[in-house]
Write a protein that holds these residues in place. Sequence first.
Motif, PDB file in Angstrom:
ATOM      1  N   MET A   1       0.851  -1.192   0.000  1.00  0.00           N
ATOM      2  CA  MET A   1       0.000   0.000   0.000  1.00  0.00           C
ATOM      3  C   MET A   1       0.892   1.251   0.000  1.00  0.00           C
ATOM      4  N   ASN A   2       0.686   2.093  -1.007  1.00  0.00           N
ATOM      5  CA  ASN A   2       1.498   3.308  -1.077  1.00  0.00           C
ATOM      6  C   ASN A   2       0.839   4.435  -0.294  1.00  0.00           C
ATOM      7  N   ARG A   3       1.513   5.558  -0.323  1.00  0.00           N
ATOM      8  CA  ARG A   3       1.046   6.702   0.468  1.00  0.00           C
ATOM      9  C   ARG A   3      -0.277   7.229  -0.059  1.00  0.00           C
ATOM     10  N   GLN A   4      -0.456   7.222  -1.397  1.00  0.00           N
ATOM     11  CA  GLN A   4      -1.701   7.742  -1.960  1.00  0.00           C
ATOM     12  C   GLN A   4      -2.896   6.879  -1.545  1.00  0.00           C
ATOM     13  N   CYS A   5      -2.698   5.546  -1.485  1.00  0.00           N
ATOM     14  CA  CYS A   5      -3.796   4.668  -1.042  1.00  0.00           C
ATOM     15  C   CYS A   5      -4.189   4.964   0.406  1.00  0.00           C
ATOM     16  N   GLU A   6      -3.202   5.227   1.259  1.00  0.00           N
ATOM     17  CA  GLU A   6      -3.522   5.553   2.654  1.00  0.00           C
ATOM     18  C   GLU A   6      -4.357   6.824   2.743  1.00  0.00           C
ATOM     19  N   ILE A   7      -3.988   7.825   1.925  1.00  0.00           N
ATOM     20  CA  ILE A   7      -4.748   9.080   1.947  1.00  0.00           C
ATOM     21  C   ILE A   7      -6.166   8.845   1.434  1.00  0.00           C
ATOM     22  N   ILE A   8      -6.312   8.086   0.359  1.00  0.00           N
ATOM     23  CA  ILE A   8      -7.630   7.830  -0.214  1.00  0.00           C
ATOM     24  C   ILE A   8      -8.499   7.042   0.763  1.00  0.00           C
ATOM     25  N   GLN A   9      -7.940   6.034   1.401  1.00  0.00           N
ATOM     26  CA  GLN A   9      -8.728   5.228   2.347  1.00  0.00           C
ATOM     27  C   GLN A   9      -9.156   6.037   3.559  1.00  0.00           C
ATOM     28  N   ASP A  10      -8.336   7.007   3.957  1.00  0.00           N
ATOM     29  CA  ASP A  10      -8.762   7.901   5.041  1.00  0.00           C
ATOM     30  C   ASP A  10      -9.923   8.792   4.613  1.00  0.00           C
ATOM     31  N   LEU A  11      -9.984   9.102   3.305  1.00  0.00           N
ATOM     32  CA  LEU A  11     -11.045   9.986   2.810  1.00  0.00           C
ATOM     33  C   LEU A  11     -12.314   9.241   2.405  1.00  0.00           C
ATOM     34  N   LEU A  12     -12.255   7.905   2.328  1.00  0.00           N
ATOM     35  CA  LEU A  12     -13.421   7.150   1.863  1.00  0.00           C
ATOM     36  C   LEU A  12     -14.667   7.353   2.738  1.00  0.00           C
ATOM     37  N   PRO A  13     -14.580   7.374   4.093  1.00  0.00           N
ATOM     38  CA  PRO A  13     -15.788   7.641   4.884  1.00  0.00           C
ATOM     39  C   PRO A  13     -16.423   8.991   4.553  1.00  0.00           C
ATOM     40  N   LEU A  14     -15.599  10.024   4.354  1.00  0.00           N
ATOM     41  CA  LEU A  14     -16.138  11.330   3.971  1.00  0.00           C
ATOM     42  C   LEU A  14     -16.731  11.277   2.568  1.00  0.00           C
ATOM     43  N   TYR A  15     -16.109  10.502   1.700  1.00  0.00           N
ATOM     44  CA  TYR A  15     -16.631  10.361   0.335  1.00  0.00           C
ATOM     45  C   TYR A  15     -17.996   9.679   0.329  1.00  0.00           C
ATOM     46  N   MET A  16     -18.169   8.679   1.179  1.00  0.00           N
ATOM     47  CA  MET A  16     -19.475   8.004   1.261  1.00  0.00           C
ATOM     48  C   MET A  16     -20.548   8.913   1.832  1.00  0.00           C
ATOM     49  N   ASP A  17     -20.177   9.831   2.727  1.00  0.00           N
ATOM     50  CA  ASP A  17     -21.144  10.751   3.331  1.00  0.00           C
ATOM     51  C   ASP A  17     -21.304  12.035   2.528  1.00  0.00           C
ATOM     52  N   ILE A  28     -10.459  11.198  -5.613  1.00  0.00           N
ATOM     53  CA  ILE A  28     -10.806   9.870  -5.102  1.00  0.00           C
ATOM     54  C   ILE A  28     -11.330   8.984  -6.230  1.00  0.00           C
ATOM     55  N   GLU A  29     -12.229   9.516  -7.052  1.00  0.00           N
ATOM     56  CA  GLU A  29     -12.796   8.712  -8.126  1.00  0.00           C
ATOM     57  C   GLU A  29     -11.742   8.341  -9.168  1.00  0.00           C
ATOM     58  N   GLY A  30     -10.795   9.231  -9.434  1.00  0.00           N
ATOM     59  CA  GLY A  30      -9.717   8.902 -10.358  1.00  0.00           C
ATOM     60  C   GLY A  30      -8.839   7.791  -9.813  1.00  0.00           C
ATOM     61  N   HIS A  31      -8.564   7.839  -8.516  1.00  0.00           N
ATOM     62  CA  HIS A  31      -7.750   6.794  -7.911  1.00  0.00           C
ATOM     63  C   HIS A  31      -8.489   5.462  -7.882  1.00  0.00           C
ATOM     64  N   LEU A  32      -9.816   5.494  -7.575  1.00  0.00           N
ATOM     65  CA  LEU A  32     -10.588   4.254  -7.531  1.00  0.00           C
ATOM     66  C   LEU A  32     -10.649   3.572  -8.899  1.00  0.00           C
ATOM     67  N   ALA A  33     -10.638   4.398  -9.960  1.00  0.00           N
ATOM     68  CA  ALA A  33     -10.668   3.807 -11.306  1.00  0.00           C
ATOM     69  C   ALA A  33      -9.387   3.053 -11.616  1.00  0.00           C
ATOM     70  N   CYS A  35      -7.094   1.880  -8.902  1.00  0.00           N
ATOM     71  CA  CYS A  35      -6.658   1.015  -7.795  1.00  0.00           C
ATOM     72  C   CYS A  35      -7.772   0.025  -7.455  1.00  0.00           C
ATOM     73  N   GLU A  36      -7.555  -1.243  -7.711  1.00  0.00           N
ATOM     74  CA  GLU A  36      -8.566  -2.261  -7.436  1.00  0.00           C
ATOM     75  C   GLU A  36      -8.744  -2.488  -5.935  1.00  0.00           C
ATOM     76  N   GLU A  37      -7.666  -2.385  -5.158  1.00  0.00           N
ATOM     77  CA  GLU A  37      -7.740  -2.623  -3.710  1.00  0.00           C
ATOM     78  C   GLU A  37      -8.632  -1.584  -3.030  1.00  0.00           C
ATOM     79  N   CYS A  38      -8.442  -0.313  -3.349  1.00  0.00           N
ATOM     80  CA  CYS A  38      -9.267   0.736  -2.742  1.00  0.00           C
ATOM     81  C   CYS A  38     -10.710   0.644  -3.224  1.00  0.00           C
ATOM     82  N   ALA A  39     -10.932   0.217  -4.467  1.00  0.00           N
ATOM     83  CA  ALA A  39     -12.294   0.050  -4.972  1.00  0.00           C
ATOM     84  C   ALA A  39     -13.020  -1.058  -4.207  1.00  0.00           C
ATOM     85  N   LYS A  40     -12.301  -2.187  -3.928  1.00  0.00           N
ATOM     86  CA  LYS A  40     -12.915  -3.261  -3.147  1.00  0.00           C
ATOM     87  C   LYS A  40     -13.219  -2.808  -1.724  1.00  0.00           C
TER      88      LYS A  40
END
Length: 322
Positions: A1-17, A28-33, A35-40
Amino acid sequence: MNRQCEIIQDLLPLYMDNACSRSSVQMIEGHLAECEECAKLLQAMKSNQYEETLRLEKEGVIAHHARREKRRTLAIGAGVTGVFCIPVLVCLIVNLAVGHALDWFFIVLTALMVLASLSVVPLAVGRQRILCTMLSFTVSLLLLLFTCAIYTHGDWFPVTASAVLFGLSVLFMPYLAYVLPLPGFWKRHKGLFVLGTETILFAIMMICIGFYIGAPSYWKIMPPIVLFNGGFLWILFLVCRYLRINRFFRAGLAGIMVGAYTFSIDHVISLILGEWRPWPRWNPGVWNFQTSDGNIKWMVLAGSILIAVVCTAIGIQQRGKR
Protein backbone atom coordinates in the motif's frame (compact mmCIF):
# COMPACT_ATOMS: atom_id res chain seq x y z
CA MET A 1 0.00 0.00 0.00
CA ASN A 2 1.50 3.31 -1.08
CA ARG A 3 1.05 6.70 0.47
CA GLN A 4 -1.70 7.74 -1.96
CA CYS A 5 -3.80 4.67 -1.04
CA GLU A 6 -3.52 5.55 2.65
CA ILE A 7 -4.75 9.08 1.95
CA ILE A 8 -7.63 7.83 -0.21
CA GLN A 9 -8.73 5.23 2.35
CA ASP A 10 -8.76 7.90 5.04
CA LEU A 11 -11.04 9.99 2.81
CA LEU A 12 -13.42 7.15 1.86
CA PRO A 13 -15.79 7.64 4.88
CA LEU A 14 -16.14 11.33 3.97
CA TYR A 15 -16.63 10.36 0.33
CA MET A 16 -19.47 8.00 1.26
CA ASP A 17 -21.14 10.75 3.33
CA ASN A 18 -20.79 13.30 0.50
CA ALA A 19 -18.68 15.48 2.76
CA CYS A 20 -15.71 15.96 0.40
CA SER A 21 -15.00 18.94 -1.80
CA ARG A 22 -15.34 18.63 -5.59
CA SER A 23 -11.58 18.44 -6.12
CA SER A 24 -11.28 15.70 -3.49
CA VAL A 25 -14.14 13.76 -5.12
CA GLN A 26 -12.40 13.94 -8.49
CA MET A 27 -9.13 12.78 -6.96
CA ILE A 28 -10.81 9.87 -5.10
CA GLU A 29 -12.80 8.71 -8.13
CA GLY A 30 -9.72 8.90 -10.36
CA HIS A 31 -7.75 6.79 -7.91
CA LEU A 32 -10.59 4.25 -7.53
CA ALA A 33 -10.67 3.81 -11.31
CA GLU A 34 -7.00 2.75 -11.22
CA CYS A 35 -6.66 1.02 -7.80
CA GLU A 36 -8.57 -2.26 -7.44
CA GLU A 37 -7.74 -2.62 -3.71
CA CYS A 38 -9.27 0.74 -2.74
CA ALA A 39 -12.29 0.05 -4.97
CA LYS A 40 -12.91 -3.26 -3.15
CA LEU A 41 -12.57 -1.46 0.18
CA LEU A 42 -15.23 1.05 -0.87
CA GLN A 43 -17.60 -1.76 -1.91
CA ALA A 44 -17.06 -3.49 1.43
CA MET A 45 -17.81 -0.27 3.29
CA LYS A 46 -21.00 0.22 1.26
CA SER A 47 -22.15 -3.32 2.08
CA ASN A 48 -21.94 -2.51 5.83
CA GLN A 49 -19.35 -5.21 6.32
CA TYR A 50 -17.16 -2.95 8.44
CA GLU A 51 -20.11 -1.66 10.46
CA GLU A 52 -21.21 -5.22 11.21
CA THR A 53 -17.69 -6.17 12.21
CA LEU A 54 -17.40 -3.17 14.49
CA ARG A 55 -20.83 -3.90 15.99
CA LEU A 56 -19.89 -7.49 16.75
CA GLU A 57 -16.59 -6.40 18.25
CA LYS A 58 -18.33 -3.80 20.36
CA GLU A 59 -20.91 -6.29 21.62
CA GLY A 60 -18.15 -8.75 22.40
CA VAL A 61 -16.23 -6.18 24.39
CA ILE A 62 -19.34 -5.13 26.31
CA ALA A 63 -20.28 -8.75 27.07
CA HIS A 64 -16.73 -9.53 28.21
CA HIS A 65 -16.69 -6.46 30.44
CA ALA A 66 -20.10 -7.39 31.90
CA ARG A 67 -18.94 -10.95 32.68
CA ARG A 68 -15.79 -9.65 34.29
CA GLU A 69 -17.70 -7.13 36.40
CA LYS A 70 -20.19 -9.82 37.43
CA ARG A 71 -17.41 -12.17 38.52
CA ARG A 72 -15.72 -9.39 40.44
CA THR A 73 -18.99 -8.37 42.08
CA LEU A 74 -19.77 -11.94 43.09
CA ALA A 75 -16.27 -12.30 44.50
CA ILE A 76 -16.69 -9.14 46.58
CA GLY A 77 -20.11 -10.29 47.75
CA ALA A 78 -18.74 -13.69 48.72
CA GLY A 79 -15.91 -12.03 50.60
CA VAL A 80 -18.26 -9.74 52.52
CA THR A 81 -20.51 -12.70 53.31
CA GLY A 82 -17.51 -14.60 54.62
CA VAL A 83 -16.58 -11.68 56.85
CA PHE A 84 -20.15 -11.61 58.23
CA CYS A 85 -19.98 -15.34 58.96
CA ILE A 86 -17.10 -14.85 61.39
CA PRO A 87 -19.05 -12.93 64.09
CA VAL A 88 -22.03 -15.25 63.54
CA LEU A 89 -19.93 -18.32 64.30
CA VAL A 90 -18.28 -16.62 67.27
CA CYS A 91 -21.67 -15.63 68.71
CA LEU A 92 -22.99 -19.15 68.13
CA ILE A 93 -20.10 -20.74 70.02
CA VAL A 94 -20.17 -18.21 72.88
CA ASN A 95 -23.97 -18.38 73.21
CA LEU A 96 -23.89 -22.17 73.43
CA ALA A 97 -20.98 -22.13 75.86
CA VAL A 98 -22.44 -19.51 78.19
CA GLY A 99 -26.19 -20.05 78.09
CA HIS A 100 -26.47 -23.57 76.68
CA ALA A 101 -29.24 -22.23 74.44
CA LEU A 102 -29.59 -19.99 71.44
CA ASP A 103 -31.23 -16.69 72.39
CA TRP A 104 -29.29 -13.52 71.65
CA PHE A 105 -27.47 -15.36 68.85
CA PHE A 106 -30.56 -15.00 66.66
CA ILE A 107 -30.70 -11.28 67.41
CA VAL A 108 -27.10 -10.91 66.23
CA LEU A 109 -27.85 -13.08 63.19
CA THR A 110 -30.87 -11.05 62.09
CA ALA A 111 -28.99 -7.79 62.72
CA LEU A 112 -26.23 -8.97 60.40
CA MET A 113 -28.93 -9.93 57.88
CA VAL A 114 -30.08 -6.30 57.89
CA LEU A 115 -26.51 -5.19 57.25
CA ALA A 116 -26.09 -7.78 54.52
CA SER A 117 -29.27 -6.62 52.78
CA LEU A 118 -27.66 -3.21 52.32
CA SER A 119 -24.17 -4.41 51.41
CA VAL A 120 -24.20 -7.95 49.96
CA VAL A 121 -27.53 -7.89 48.06
CA PRO A 122 -26.62 -4.86 45.88
CA LEU A 123 -23.40 -6.61 44.91
CA ALA A 124 -24.89 -10.04 44.25
CA VAL A 125 -28.00 -9.00 42.30
CA GLY A 126 -27.68 -8.00 38.68
CA ARG A 127 -31.11 -6.81 37.58
CA GLN A 128 -33.57 -4.78 39.65
CA ARG A 129 -30.82 -4.13 42.19
CA ILE A 130 -32.62 -1.34 44.02
CA LEU A 131 -35.88 -3.27 44.20
CA CYS A 132 -34.22 -6.40 45.60
CA THR A 133 -32.27 -4.33 48.10
CA MET A 134 -35.43 -2.60 49.34
CA LEU A 135 -37.35 -5.86 49.71
CA SER A 136 -34.50 -7.70 51.45
CA PHE A 137 -33.94 -4.79 53.81
CA THR A 138 -37.63 -4.65 54.74
CA VAL A 139 -37.89 -8.39 55.35
CA SER A 140 -34.67 -8.59 57.36
CA LEU A 141 -35.63 -5.56 59.46
CA LEU A 142 -39.03 -7.06 60.29
CA LEU A 143 -37.32 -10.35 61.14
CA LEU A 144 -34.94 -8.54 63.48
CA LEU A 145 -37.83 -6.81 65.25
CA PHE A 146 -39.72 -10.09 65.52
CA THR A 147 -36.68 -11.84 67.04
CA CYS A 148 -36.19 -9.03 69.56
CA ALA A 149 -39.87 -9.17 70.51
CA ILE A 150 -39.70 -12.92 71.09
CA TYR A 151 -36.62 -12.88 73.31
CA THR A 152 -37.75 -9.81 75.28
CA HIS A 153 -41.25 -11.27 75.70
CA GLY A 154 -42.78 -8.07 74.36
CA ASP A 155 -46.12 -7.55 72.66
CA TRP A 156 -44.99 -4.50 70.70
CA PHE A 157 -44.10 -6.24 67.43
CA PRO A 158 -47.41 -5.51 65.56
CA VAL A 159 -47.17 -1.80 66.39
CA THR A 160 -43.50 -1.59 65.42
CA ALA A 161 -43.89 -3.67 62.26
CA SER A 162 -46.89 -1.66 61.03
CA ALA A 163 -45.08 1.61 61.73
CA VAL A 164 -41.96 0.39 59.88
CA LEU A 165 -44.02 -0.75 56.88
CA PHE A 166 -45.88 2.56 56.70
CA GLY A 167 -42.67 4.59 57.03
CA LEU A 168 -40.88 2.57 54.37
CA SER A 169 -43.90 2.80 52.06
CA VAL A 170 -43.71 6.59 52.20
CA LEU A 171 -40.12 6.37 50.98
CA PHE A 172 -40.21 3.42 48.61
CA MET A 173 -43.77 3.11 47.26
CA PRO A 174 -43.36 5.72 44.47
CA TYR A 175 -40.33 3.81 43.20
CA LEU A 176 -42.14 0.47 43.47
CA ALA A 177 -45.06 1.85 41.47
CA TYR A 178 -42.56 2.91 38.81
CA VAL A 179 -40.71 -0.41 38.44
CA LEU A 180 -43.41 -3.00 39.21
CA PRO A 181 -45.43 -4.42 36.27
CA LEU A 182 -48.82 -3.13 37.39
CA PRO A 183 -52.08 -4.15 35.65
CA GLY A 184 -53.68 -1.87 33.12
CA PHE A 185 -55.82 0.30 35.42
CA TRP A 186 -53.17 0.75 38.09
CA LYS A 187 -50.51 1.36 35.46
CA ARG A 188 -52.49 4.39 34.27
CA HIS A 189 -53.18 5.56 37.84
CA LYS A 190 -49.92 5.03 39.71
CA GLY A 191 -50.56 7.95 42.04
CA LEU A 192 -53.85 6.38 43.09
CA PHE A 193 -52.05 3.07 43.69
CA VAL A 194 -49.37 4.72 45.86
CA LEU A 195 -51.77 6.78 47.94
CA GLY A 196 -54.21 3.88 48.34
CA THR A 197 -51.48 1.51 49.52
CA GLU A 198 -50.12 4.04 51.99
CA THR A 199 -53.64 4.73 53.29
CA ILE A 200 -54.19 1.02 53.96
CA LEU A 201 -50.85 0.68 55.74
CA PHE A 202 -51.57 3.80 57.80
CA ALA A 203 -54.98 2.42 58.82
CA ILE A 204 -53.35 -0.87 59.86
CA MET A 205 -50.80 1.05 61.93
CA MET A 206 -53.49 3.05 63.72
CA ILE A 207 -55.50 -0.12 64.46
CA CYS A 208 -52.41 -1.83 65.88
CA ILE A 209 -51.75 1.20 68.07
CA GLY A 210 -55.33 1.02 69.35
CA PHE A 211 -55.05 -2.65 70.31
CA TYR A 212 -51.67 -2.03 71.94
CA ILE A 213 -52.94 0.89 74.03
CA GLY A 214 -56.21 -0.81 74.91
CA ALA A 215 -57.95 2.42 75.87
CA PRO A 216 -61.67 2.73 74.90
CA SER A 217 -61.30 6.49 74.45
CA TYR A 218 -58.80 5.90 71.64
CA TRP A 219 -61.47 4.33 69.42
CA LYS A 220 -63.67 7.38 69.93
CA ILE A 221 -61.17 10.06 68.96
CA MET A 222 -58.91 8.22 66.48
CA PRO A 223 -61.40 7.61 63.60
CA PRO A 224 -62.61 11.24 63.22
CA ILE A 225 -59.07 12.63 63.45
CA VAL A 226 -57.78 10.14 60.86
CA LEU A 227 -60.76 10.71 58.58
CA PHE A 228 -60.36 14.49 58.72
CA ASN A 229 -56.64 14.49 57.93
CA GLY A 230 -56.74 11.58 55.50
CA GLY A 231 -59.83 12.97 53.80
CA PHE A 232 -58.11 16.29 53.22
CA LEU A 233 -55.10 14.52 51.69
CA TRP A 234 -57.34 12.46 49.38
CA ILE A 235 -59.39 15.47 48.28
CA LEU A 236 -56.20 17.43 47.59
CA PHE A 237 -54.83 14.54 45.53
CA LEU A 238 -58.03 14.11 43.53
CA VAL A 239 -58.23 17.83 42.82
CA CYS A 240 -54.61 18.04 41.65
CA ARG A 241 -54.72 14.81 39.65
CA TYR A 242 -58.20 14.35 38.22
CA LEU A 243 -60.03 17.70 38.23
CA ARG A 244 -60.24 18.64 34.54
CA ILE A 245 -59.63 22.37 34.72
CA ASN A 246 -56.71 24.60 33.87
CA ARG A 247 -53.59 23.68 35.84
CA PHE A 248 -53.33 27.19 37.25
CA PHE A 249 -56.92 26.94 38.50
CA ARG A 250 -56.03 23.66 40.15
CA ALA A 251 -52.93 25.23 41.74
CA GLY A 252 -55.03 28.09 43.09
CA LEU A 253 -57.66 25.73 44.46
CA ALA A 254 -54.98 23.56 46.08
CA GLY A 255 -53.43 26.66 47.66
CA ILE A 256 -56.75 27.69 49.17
CA MET A 257 -57.30 24.17 50.52
CA VAL A 258 -53.84 24.01 52.13
CA GLY A 259 -54.28 27.44 53.70
CA ALA A 260 -57.73 26.61 55.10
CA TYR A 261 -56.51 23.26 56.41
CA THR A 262 -53.50 24.81 58.16
CA PHE A 263 -55.69 27.54 59.63
CA SER A 264 -58.37 25.23 61.04
CA ILE A 265 -56.61 21.96 61.92
CA ASP A 266 -55.96 22.73 65.59
CA HIS A 267 -59.49 24.01 66.14
CA VAL A 268 -61.07 20.95 64.51
CA ILE A 269 -58.95 18.48 66.49
CA SER A 270 -59.79 20.33 69.71
CA LEU A 271 -63.48 19.94 68.93
CA ILE A 272 -62.99 16.21 68.30
CA LEU A 273 -61.20 15.89 71.64
CA GLY A 274 -64.07 17.67 73.37
CA GLU A 275 -62.08 20.78 74.15
CA TRP A 276 -62.82 24.36 73.20
CA ARG A 277 -60.05 26.14 71.34
CA PRO A 278 -60.62 29.66 70.00
CA TRP A 279 -59.93 30.44 66.39
CA PRO A 280 -56.48 31.94 65.67
CA ARG A 281 -56.29 35.68 66.23
CA TRP A 282 -54.39 38.23 64.18
CA ASN A 283 -52.15 40.36 66.38
CA PRO A 284 -49.09 41.37 64.31
CA GLY A 285 -47.96 43.97 66.84
CA VAL A 286 -47.26 41.35 69.49
CA TRP A 287 -45.13 38.25 68.96
CA ASN A 288 -44.93 35.90 71.95
CA PHE A 289 -45.89 32.36 72.90
CA GLN A 290 -49.60 33.17 72.90
CA THR A 291 -49.79 35.20 69.67
CA SER A 292 -47.18 33.70 67.35
CA ASP A 293 -49.29 30.69 66.41
CA GLY A 294 -52.26 32.84 65.39
CA ASN A 295 -50.10 35.31 63.48
CA ILE A 296 -48.36 32.55 61.54
CA LYS A 297 -51.64 30.86 60.64
CA TRP A 298 -53.17 34.12 59.41
CA MET A 299 -50.05 34.77 57.33
CA VAL A 300 -50.26 31.28 55.81
CA LEU A 301 -53.94 31.78 55.03
CA ALA A 302 -53.31 35.19 53.46
CA GLY A 303 -50.39 33.81 51.44
CA SER A 304 -52.49 30.91 50.14
CA ILE A 305 -55.26 33.32 49.10
CA LEU A 306 -52.71 35.50 47.32
CA ILE A 307 -51.26 32.49 45.50
CA ALA A 308 -54.76 31.41 44.51
CA VAL A 309 -55.57 34.85 43.13
CA VAL A 310 -52.34 34.98 41.11
CA CYS A 311 -52.82 31.46 39.71
CA THR A 312 -56.43 32.19 38.85
CA ALA A 313 -55.45 35.38 37.02
CA ILE A 314 -52.80 33.48 35.02
CA GLY A 315 -55.32 30.77 34.20
CA ILE A 316 -57.89 33.32 32.97
CA GLN A 317 -55.21 35.01 30.85
CA GLN A 318 -54.19 31.70 29.25
CA ARG A 319 -57.80 30.77 28.55
CA GLY A 320 -58.31 34.14 26.84
CA LYS A 321 -55.28 33.57 24.60
CA ARG A 322 -56.59 30.17 23.55
